[in-house]
Enzyme design. Sequence first.
Site, PDB file in Angstrom:
ATOM      1  N   CYS A  73       0.946  -1.323   0.062  1.00  0.00           N
ATOM      2  CA  CYS A  73      -0.163  -0.083   0.166  1.00  0.00           C
ATOM      3  C   CYS A  73       0.948   1.126  -0.090  1.00  0.00           C
ATOM      4  O   CYS A  73       1.797   1.382   0.907  1.00  0.00           O
ATOM      5  CB  CYS A  73      -0.886  -0.118   1.225  1.00  0.00           C
ATOM      6  N   CYS A 183      -0.796   3.660  -6.618  1.00  0.00           N
ATOM      7  CA  CYS A 183      -1.512   2.961  -5.601  1.00  0.00           C
ATOM      8  C   CYS A 183      -1.904   1.484  -5.908  1.00  0.00           C
ATOM      9  O   CYS A 183      -2.196   1.332  -7.050  1.00  0.00           O
ATOM     10  CB  CYS A 183      -3.034   3.898  -5.444  1.00  0.00           C
TER      11      CYS A 183
HETATM   12  N1  DGL Z   1      -3.927   0.241  -2.070  1.00  0.00           N
HETATM   13  C1  DGL Z   1      -3.415   1.452  -1.395  1.00  0.00           C
HETATM   14  C2  DGL Z   1      -2.482   2.209  -1.881  1.00  0.00           C
HETATM   15  O1  DGL Z   1      -1.545   1.414  -2.507  1.00  0.00           O
HETATM   16  C3  DGL Z   1      -4.476   2.457  -0.445  1.00  0.00           C
HETATM   17  C4  DGL Z   1      -5.804   2.491  -1.120  1.00  0.00           C
HETATM   18  C5  DGL Z   1      -6.906   3.293   0.179  1.00  0.00           C
HETATM   19  O2  DGL Z   1      -7.167   2.662   0.736  1.00  0.00           O
HETATM   20  O3  DGL Z   1      -7.037   4.564  -0.345  1.00  0.00           O
HETATM   21  O4  DGL Z   1      -2.278   3.347  -1.768  1.00  0.00           O
END
Ligand code: DGL
Length: 264
Positions: A73, A183
Amino acid sequence: MSGSILVFDSGIGGLSVLAEIKKSLPLHQYIYLFDNARLPYGELADQALIDGCVELIVKQVKLHKVAIVVIACNTASTLVLPALRAALTIPVVGVVPAIKPAALISRNQHIALLATPATVKRTYTDKLINQFAADCQVERLGSSELVLLAEQQAAGQEIAQQQYIDILRPLSDTEVDVVVLGCTHFPMIREQIAACFKKQVILLDSGQAIANRVCYLLANEHVSQIKEEDIAYFTRADIDEGLAKTLSEYGFTAWQHIEPYSAM
Ligand code: DGL
């Protein structure tokens, strides 16, 4: 020693990273921990994000034989790594937006960072851009809506392409030739994102780089695999049928609710 690979995200995004790691390390046991009760992370206050991630991850590391933690993430990685590393003795790998390779391959020095509203604003991101893309014009687009669309798609819902087109317009109207998928949710909707651009653009994520890093660290620490089934843990009360199907497509045979962050 032996141990499993714990992959963490707010939702389904970390599965895009897990899939890359699994290509190189198919025999390891994977624990997928996703904090969907607090999704989207891009809207959370910094300290709440740090405290919650550390609490959830440390708890699961204590309960399982984990050899390595992967924060799949960007929103969490750009903030929680120091606190998490201080709380754990095993290696912790984070994911950062692929700004450096994007700047290297762009032909017109015009690139974009597509990430969460939090990631596009982080000091960490400013530094990354200043260090590796100082010669580029960098567009930044942060969208939690896009995160939610990726979640809905993974839950089996039909999404009209027009919704993606509307969100991506600030980028598709520019001359960018490389878009950094900053993301981990966005590689899950790669085709839909690509279809929003009239010209061909390169969509770059960090999945392969993370997989290489995990392979290197596990080999370095002589970690062998645990031959147990992959299991997913989530913080919402329940998951629907569509998401269960997606988890099984990624190799999970079991999934279970766990208590969310105590200060929620
Ligand atoms: N998958 C996440 C990232 O890479 C977070 C997405 C979220 O919960 O806003 O930033």
